[in-house]
Design a protein around this motif. Structure first.
Motif, PDB file in Angstrom:
ATOM      1  N   GLY A   1       0.988  -1.213   0.099  1.00  0.00           N
ATOM      2  CA  GLY A   1       0.223  -0.193  -0.368  1.00  0.00           C
ATOM      3  C   GLY A   1       0.650   1.500   0.383  1.00  0.00           C
ATOM      4  N   SER A   2       1.863   0.995   1.004  1.00  0.00           N
ATOM      5  CA  SER A   2       3.120   2.772   0.784  1.00  0.00           C
ATOM      6  C   SER A   2       3.527   2.593  -0.783  1.00  0.00           C
ATOM      7  N   ALA A   3       4.188   1.833  -1.132  1.00  0.00           N
ATOM      8  CA  ALA A   3       5.025   1.241  -1.905  1.00  0.00           C
ATOM      9  C   ALA A   3       3.623   1.931  -3.919  1.00  0.00           C
ATOM     10  N   PHE A   4       2.205   1.537  -4.002  1.00  0.00           N
ATOM     11  CA  PHE A   4       1.287   1.938  -4.525  1.00  0.00           C
ATOM     12  C   PHE A   4       1.606   3.444  -4.197  1.00  0.00           C
ATOM     13  N   THR A   5       0.390   3.607  -3.287  1.00  0.00           N
ATOM     14  CA  THR A   5       0.975   5.391  -2.888  1.00  0.00           C
ATOM     15  C   THR A   5       1.954   6.233  -3.199  1.00  0.00           C
ATOM     16  N   VAL A   6       3.371   5.858  -2.965  1.00  0.00           N
ATOM     17  CA  VAL A   6       4.583   7.040  -3.955  1.00  0.00           C
ATOM     18  C   VAL A   6       4.259   6.681  -5.033  1.00  0.00           C
ATOM     19  N   THR A   7       4.192   5.477  -5.950  1.00  0.00           N
ATOM     20  CA  THR A   7       4.129   6.109  -7.348  1.00  0.00           C
ATOM     21  C   THR A   7       2.822   6.651  -7.987  1.00  0.00           C
TER      22      THR A   7
ATOM     23  N   THR B   1      -5.946  13.420  -3.197  1.00  0.00           N
ATOM     24  CA  THR B   1      -6.306  12.207  -3.368  1.00  0.00           C
ATOM     25  C   THR B   1      -5.349  11.224  -2.653  1.00  0.00           C
ATOM     26  N   SER B   2      -3.812  11.341  -2.901  1.00  0.00           N
ATOM     27  CA  SER B   2      -2.486  10.927  -2.739  1.00  0.00           C
ATOM     28  C   SER B   2      -2.649  11.111  -1.005  1.00  0.00           C
ATOM     29  N   ILE B   3      -2.917  12.600  -0.727  1.00  0.00           N
ATOM     30  CA  ILE B   3      -2.367  12.967   1.039  1.00  0.00           C
ATOM     31  C   ILE B   3      -3.481  12.148   1.506  1.00  0.00           C
ATOM     32  N   LEU B   4      -4.718  11.589   1.217  1.00  0.00           N
ATOM     33  CA  LEU B   4      -5.158  10.486   1.812  1.00  0.00           C
ATOM     34  C   LEU B   4      -4.873   9.472   1.696  1.00  0.00           C
ATOM     35  N   LEU B   5      -4.157   8.593   0.552  1.00  0.00           N
ATOM     36  CA  LEU B   5      -3.863   7.243   0.868  1.00  0.00           C
ATOM     37  C   LEU B   5      -2.435   7.677   1.425  1.00  0.00           C
ATOM     38  N   ALA B   6      -2.053   8.203   1.396  1.00  0.00           N
ATOM     39  CA  ALA B   6      -0.595   8.039   2.622  1.00  0.00           C
ATOM     40  C   ALA B   6      -0.799   7.930   3.767  1.00  0.00           C
ATOM     41  N   SER B   7      -2.067   9.534   3.925  1.00  0.00           N
ATOM     42  CA  SER B   7      -2.521   9.590   5.568  1.00  0.00           C
ATOM     43  C   SER B   7      -2.573   7.646   6.023  1.00  0.00           C
ATOM     44  N   LEU B   8      -3.143   7.141   5.446  1.00  0.00           N
ATOM     45  CA  LEU B   8      -4.365   5.685   5.631  1.00  0.00           C
ATOM     46  C   LEU B   8      -2.604   5.229   6.044  1.00  0.00           C
TER      47      LEU B   8
ATOM     48  N   MET C   1       2.280   2.701  11.707  1.00  0.00           N
ATOM     49  CA  MET C   1       2.287   3.508  13.553  1.00  0.00           C
ATOM     50  C   MET C   1       1.375   2.381  13.984  1.00  0.00           C
ATOM     51  N   VAL C   2       0.186   1.577  13.687  1.00  0.00           N
ATOM     52  CA  VAL C   2      -0.112   0.621  14.781  1.00  0.00           C
ATOM     53  C   VAL C   2      -0.599  -0.676  14.278  1.00  0.00           C
ATOM     54  N   TYR C   3       0.484  -0.592  13.408  1.00  0.00           N
ATOM     55  CA  TYR C   3       0.422  -2.422  12.885  1.00  0.00           C
ATOM     56  C   TYR C   3       2.064  -3.161  12.738  1.00  0.00           C
ATOM     57  N   TYR C   4       2.638  -2.140  12.361  1.00  0.00           N
ATOM     58  CA  TYR C   4       4.242  -2.193  12.228  1.00  0.00           C
ATOM     59  C   TYR C   4       4.708  -2.336  13.343  1.00  0.00           C
ATOM     60  N   ARG C   5       5.724  -3.297  13.696  1.00  0.00           N
ATOM     61  CA  ARG C   5       6.647  -3.035  14.596  1.00  0.00           C
ATOM     62  C   ARG C   5       7.906  -3.746  13.963  1.00  0.00           C
ATOM     63  N   GLU C   6       9.049  -3.071  14.805  1.00  0.00           N
ATOM     64  CA  GLU C   6      10.477  -3.570  14.715  1.00  0.00           C
ATOM     65  C   GLU C   6      11.116  -4.655  13.779  1.00  0.00           C
TER      66      GLU C   6
END
Length: 500
Positions: free
Chosen positions: A65-71, A219-226, A232-237
């Motif tokens: 999702g992050s990679a999708f948002t960037v491009t 639209t890009s801002i919305l996707l990046a915020s999601l 912040m809440v799911y990924y851990r080190e």
């Protein structure tokens, strides 16, 4: 007691409470290929490779999702670049203006990843990803409210500067998956940005016609915020040294007054930034210059990726000027890119890991990074034909369907080539995969920034046909690289301490 350096990394005594960095039994990181050194081999829950499969799949989805948002963000402005120039710059649009947003963005990425990967190997992935994502959102907001062309260009450069997905996504896949299972996950996270660029370019024309170009960035801002909320809440080190440092710090506090504290290692010493910061920042360049095999593959992957940028820059003018399409219709034609990407990613998903396992079994159970490359060889053989067809379609206005076939064909070859290259870097460089990916991405961004401008100038001088014949010839020559490495790479790779 001496402080551990990057070349000495310690493991514990097997007990889960002491599966830490110990200064009494060091192992050379440059020769480590077992990711699990330092963790309790009996199902250590702190080991990212032992995390539940469902959780790891969630991380892959988040990375995709992050990679999708960037491009999506990067490529969505290309079809509306002329509108932006006329709105905030009061200048007439041109092909060079259309190429400028991609060039500026790629230069930002090339610069930023030189810091992002080393910092992630010092402070861990989690901190770097979250800080960069927040900055990415704010720079996109600045672009959306820009009132001058200079302000817009600066915002695009800054946004590219803090993109983490190019270098950290493959590294995180390497953190959480064993080599036998990385191919599918890498295929997904490598496919996501290509899909994002396709949908971004396709959707931006319709969005700009209905609401204006600023809503494209909205639209890009919305996707990046999601995506940032998910991180912040799911990924851990997931970076092994950072995980072990945290565990060592916790146990150091608990056992501070015991006689065994020294055997646990000193996280504060290991985590010193002042002594290792320069080496960490230089490591991406050191890896590329030290490893000829990675340097050669980087050149191959860079030119392959540059054709992705070239096609995104040249296709809108071809569709609008040569085939007489409106911006919205031209955007819809970009869906051919998506079709090619899907074909390529499906082929990668069902072949990369299977080929790797088959060749590993044939080699008496010993896996090699070179076993990732057969699909890259296939891509190298097909790419020149796809480029030549695209150039002749644009030059002689051949049927639209044939043009779209060439677009899909080119995109399929790009996917088939890029996924194995990144998988090779992750397998070959182990814990330094982020730095290895950075070296690849820097060259890729330089090529992605320069080749579109050069291609536009060539097309204006000699036309699409001659220009793409030259590009096809170059692609054919570089296509020999993965074949050469497939057969001679194991010996060549041993000459570098980072890939031996």
């Amino acid at each position: 007691m001496s402080c551990p350096t990057e070349r000495s990394f310690s493991k514990g005594d097997g007990d889960s409470s002491r599966s830490l960095l110990s200064e009494d039994s060091s192992i050379d990181l440059m020769k480590v290929h077992d990711y699990n050194e330092g963790f309790d081999p009996a199902n250590d829950s702190a080991n990212p490779q032992e995390w539940p499969l469902s959780y790891k799949r969630g991380i892959v989805a988040l990375l995709a999702g992050s990679a999708f948002t960037v491009t999506f963000n990067s490529m969505s402005v290309i079809p509306v670049a002329n509108q932006i120039a006329e709105d905030v710059g009061n200048v007439d649009g041109s092909k060079m203006i259309s190429a400028l947003p991609v060039t500026i963005w790629e230069l930002g990425e090339a610069t930023g990843c030189l810091l992002i990967a080393p910092l992630s190997e010092i402070f861990g992935r989690y901190r770097v990803i979250n800080i960069c994502n927040i900055i990415f959102i704010f720079t996109t907001i600045i672009g959306a409210v820009s009132t001058s062309m200079a302000q817009f260009i600066v915002s695009r450069a800054l946004a590219g500067l803090v993109v983490t997905s190019n270098v950290l996504n493959p590294a995180i896949i390497g953190d959480i998956f064993s080599p036998e299972h990385r191919g599918t996950a890498l295929s997904i996270v490598q496919f996501a940005p290509i899909l994002g660029g396709t949908i971004g370019a396709a959707a931006s024309g319709a969005i700009s016609e209905l609401l204006g170009w600023r809503y494209v960035l909205g639209t890009s801002i919305l996707l990046a915020s999601l995506c940032q909320l998910g991180f912040m809440v799911y990924y851990r080190e997931s970076y092994k040294p950072a995980v072990l440092r945290k565990r060592a710090a916790t146990l150091h506090e608990k056992l501070e007054d015991t006689s065994n504290v020294d055997s646990l290692g000193r996280p504060s010493c290991l985590g010193q930034v002042s002594t290792g910061i320069l080496l960490s920042l230089l490591r991406p360049a050191l890896i590329i210059f030290d490893s000829g095999v990675l340097a050669a593959l980087s050149v191959f992957g860079s030119v392959l990726f540059a054709h992705y940028c070239v096609q995104n820059v040249t296709l809108p003018p071809v569709l609008e000027d040569t085939y007489g399409m409106s911006p919205a219709e031209a955007g819809n034609a970009f869906l051919a890119n998506g079709a090619g990407s899907i074909i390529g990613i499906v082929m990668c998903k069902f072949t990369i890991d299977r080929i790797y396992l088959k060749l590993k079994v044939a080699n008496k159970g010993i896996g090699r990074p070179e076993y990732r490359l057969p699909m890259a060889i296939v891509a190298a053989l097909m790419m020149p034909l796809a480029l030549a067809l695209y150039g002749f379609c644009a030059e002689y206005r051949l049927p639209l369907g044939l043009l779209l076939v060439s677009v899909a064909w080119t995109r399929m070859c790009i996917v088939l080539g890029l996924v194995p290259v990144m998988a090779y870097a992750v397998d070959a460089c182990s814990l330094y995969s982020a730095s290895a990916a950075t070296g690849i991405v820097v060259l890729r961004c330089i090529a992605g920034a320069s080749l579109p401008l050069l291609t536009v100038q060539m097309v204006e001088c000699v036309g699409f046909g001659s220009s793409y014949i030259l590009l096809s010839a170059i692609s054919l020559g570089l296509g020999l690289i993965p074949s050469f490495i497939m057969y001679y790479g194991p010996n060549w790779r041993q000459r570098s301490g980072y890939t031996s």
